[in-house]
Motif scaffolding. Structure first.
Motif, PDB file in Angstrom:
ATOM      1  N   ALA A  90       0.139 -14.466  11.055  1.00 36.27           N
ATOM      2  CA  ALA A  90      -0.124 -12.918  10.829  1.00 36.27           C
ATOM      3  C   ALA A  90       1.283 -12.570  10.172  1.00 36.27           C
ATOM      4  CB  ALA A  90      -0.398 -12.199  12.118  1.00 36.27           C
ATOM      5  N   ASP A  93       0.919 -13.429   6.397  1.00 34.20           N
ATOM      6  CA  ASP A  93       0.279 -12.535   5.935  1.00 34.20           C
ATOM      7  C   ASP A  93       0.590 -11.252   5.616  1.00 34.20           C
ATOM      8  OD1 ASP A  93      -1.612 -14.641   5.861  1.00 34.20           O
ATOM      9  OD2 ASP A  93      -2.713 -14.135   7.772  1.00 34.20           O
ATOM     10  N   PHE A  94       1.132 -10.685   6.530  1.00 33.78           N
ATOM     11  CA  PHE A  94       1.706  -9.405   6.381  1.00 33.78           C
ATOM     12  C   PHE A  94       2.761  -9.295   5.126  1.00 33.78           C
ATOM     13  CE2 PHE A  94       5.079  -6.195   7.595  1.00 33.78           C
ATOM     14  CZ  PHE A  94       4.446  -5.038   7.348  1.00 33.78           C
ATOM     15  N   HIS A  95       3.779  -9.888   5.176  1.00 28.75           N
ATOM     16  CA  HIS A  95       4.975  -9.995   4.099  1.00 28.75           C
ATOM     17  C   HIS A  95       4.262 -10.225   3.031  1.00 28.75           C
ATOM     18  CE1 HIS A  95       8.002  -9.048   6.755  1.00 28.75           C
ATOM     19  NE2 HIS A  95       7.794 -10.251   7.604  1.00 28.75           N
ATOM     20  N   ASP A  99      -3.378  -7.936   4.540  1.00 26.16           N
ATOM     21  CA  ASP A  99      -3.195  -7.180   5.870  1.00 26.16           C
ATOM     22  C   ASP A  99      -4.533  -7.579   6.313  1.00 26.16           C
ATOM     23  OD1 ASP A  99      -1.106  -6.103   4.823  1.00 26.16           O
ATOM     24  OD2 ASP A  99      -1.596  -4.028   5.049  1.00 26.16           O
ATOM     25  N   ALA A 102      -3.994 -10.706   8.436  1.00 23.37           N
ATOM     26  CA  ALA A 102      -2.879 -10.601   9.422  1.00 23.37           C
ATOM     27  C   ALA A 102      -3.596  -9.793  10.592  1.00 23.37           C
ATOM     28  CB  ALA A 102      -1.827  -9.738   8.804  1.00 23.37           C
ATOM     29  N   ARG A 103      -4.300  -8.797  10.365  1.00 22.16           N
ATOM     30  CA  ARG A 103      -4.932  -7.989  11.442  1.00 22.16           C
ATOM     31  C   ARG A 103      -5.950  -9.127  12.387  1.00 22.16           C
ATOM     32  NH1 ARG A 103      -3.955  -4.267  14.451  1.00 22.16           N
ATOM     33  NH2 ARG A 103      -3.379  -3.047  12.754  1.00 22.16           N
ATOM     34  N   LEU A 122       3.368  -5.849  15.566  1.00 22.09           N
ATOM     35  CA  LEU A 122       3.262  -6.019  14.422  1.00 22.09           C
ATOM     36  C   LEU A 122       1.981  -5.401  13.864  1.00 22.09           C
ATOM     37  CD1 LEU A 122       3.158  -7.470  11.644  1.00 22.09           C
ATOM     38  CD2 LEU A 122       1.967  -9.405  12.795  1.00 22.09           C
ATOM     39  N   SER A 123       1.049  -5.163  15.099  1.00 19.69           N
ATOM     40  CA  SER A 123      -0.198  -4.313  14.918  1.00 19.69           C
ATOM     41  C   SER A 123       0.148  -2.822  14.571  1.00 19.69           C
ATOM     42  CB  SER A 123      -0.966  -4.212  16.299  1.00 19.69           C
ATOM     43  OG  SER A 123      -2.115  -3.425  16.137  1.00 19.69           O
ATOM     44  N   THR A 125       2.747  -1.813  12.883  1.00 19.50           N
ATOM     45  CA  THR A 125       3.471  -1.877  11.620  1.00 19.50           C
ATOM     46  C   THR A 125       2.089  -2.151  10.544  1.00 19.50           C
ATOM     47  OG1 THR A 125       5.308  -2.775  12.370  1.00 19.50           O
ATOM     48  CG2 THR A 125       4.872  -2.909  10.089  1.00 19.50           C
ATOM     49  N   LEU A 126       1.175  -2.745  10.948  1.00 17.70           N
ATOM     50  CA  LEU A 126      -0.089  -2.794   9.866  1.00 17.70           C
ATOM     51  C   LEU A 126      -0.611  -1.527   9.724  1.00 17.70           C
ATOM     52  CD1 LEU A 126      -1.163  -6.201  11.124  1.00 17.70           C
ATOM     53  CD2 LEU A 126      -1.027  -5.687   8.909  1.00 17.70           C
ATOM     54  N   ARG A 129       1.213   0.898   7.892  1.00 19.77           N
ATOM     55  CA  ARG A 129       1.347   0.858   6.478  1.00 19.77           C
ATOM     56  C   ARG A 129      -0.006   1.308   5.984  1.00 19.77           C
ATOM     57  NH1 ARG A 129       3.450  -4.807   3.794  1.00 19.77           N
ATOM     58  NH2 ARG A 129       1.532  -5.857   4.549  1.00 19.77           N
TER      59      ARG A 129
END
Length: 204
Positions: A90, A93-95, A99, A102-103, A122-123, A125-126, A129
Motif C-alpha cells: 500500500a 502504491d501510495f507513493h 490510491d 493503496a486503500r 496511511l489511511s 494520509t490517503l 490527499r
C-alpha cells in the motif's frame, strides 16, 4: 483638534490586530474514537513466511522498490496472512499515485490486524490527499488510540491541523509530541518555530 471618533476607531483597530486576537484562534473539538477491537483469530505465520517478508522489507530499505514490490506480491501469494506485506505494498502504491489500490491493501491489513497504527496512519494520509479532512483526522486519531507513541501519526495530525484545518494550538501540541518521541528534527523544528510565530501574531 483631533476627532474623538477617529481615536476610538484607531484603538479598536489596534485591539483587533494585537490584544484580542487569541480568541480568534480555532481549536479542535474533542474527537472521540474507540480503540479498535483485537483481531478474532491469532495470525500464524510460518518461519518461511517471516523470512520471505523480512527479505522483501530489506529490499525496501535498500531503496529497491521494484524488486520489493515483486517480493511482497510473492509473499502475499504464499503467505496471505501477513498484514505487513499488504501495508508495504500500500505504501508503494501510495507513493506511485495508485490510491485505490493503496486503500484496498490498507483495508486488508486492518482486516488482518485491527490494532495497526501504521495502517491507520496511511489511511489518514490517503484521506488527506483526497481532501477528506475529517476522515483523515479520525484515522490519525485511531492510530494514536492504538499507540500514542507512534510518532508519524503525531506529525501527520500536526500537519493536518496546521495547514489544512488551521487548528494551530492543537497542531503545536502534536509537533511537540513528535519531537519528544523522535529527538531533534531540524525541518519539523523550523515548522514549529514558524507556527509559534503565527500563533503569537494572532494573539495566542
Amino acid at each position: 483638534m483631533s476627532n474623538p471618533s477617529i481615536k476610538l476607531l484607531t484603538i479598536a483597530l489596534v485591539l483587533a490586530l494585537t490584544g484580542c486576537g487569541g480568541a480568534n484562534i480555532k481549536r479542535a473539538e474533542q474527537l472521540q474514537v474507540g480503540l479498535p477491537e483485537l483481531q478474532e483469530r491469532v495470525l500464524v505465520i510460518s518461519p518461511e513466511g517471516r523470512a520471505e517478508y523480512a527479505a522483501a522489507v530489506a529490499l525496501l530499505r535498500n531503496n529497491q522498490p521494484y524488486e520489493a514490490r515483486a517480493a511482497l506480491q510473492q509473499v502475499i501469494e504464499r503467505h496471505p496472512q501477513i498484514p505487513g506485506a499488504y501495508l508495504n505494498l500500500a505504501l508503494l502504491d501510495f507513493h506511485e499515485g495508485f490510491d485505490d489500490s493503496a486503500r484496498s491493501r490498507v483495508n486488508k491489513a486492518l482486516e488482518l490486524l485491527p490494532r495497526n497504527a501504521a495502517a491507520y496512519n496511511l489511511s489518514g494520509t490517503l484521506y488527506r490527499r483526497e481532501g477528506k479532512f475529517r476522515q483523515a483526522w479520525e484515522a490519525y486519531s485511531l492510530a494514536l488510540a492504538v499507540d500514542d507513541s507512534y510518532a508519524p501519526a503525531h506529525l501527520n495530525l500536526a500537519i493536518l491541523f496546521d495547514i489544512y484545518l488551521q487548528y494551530w494550538i492543537d497542531a503545536r501540541t502534536h509537533y511537540q509530541r513528535y519531537l519528544e518521541l523522535t529527538g531533534e528534527d531540524e525541518k519539523v523544528s523550523l515548522w514549529l518555530q514558524d507556527l509559534d510565530r503565527r500563533i503569537k501574531r494572532a494573539g495566542g
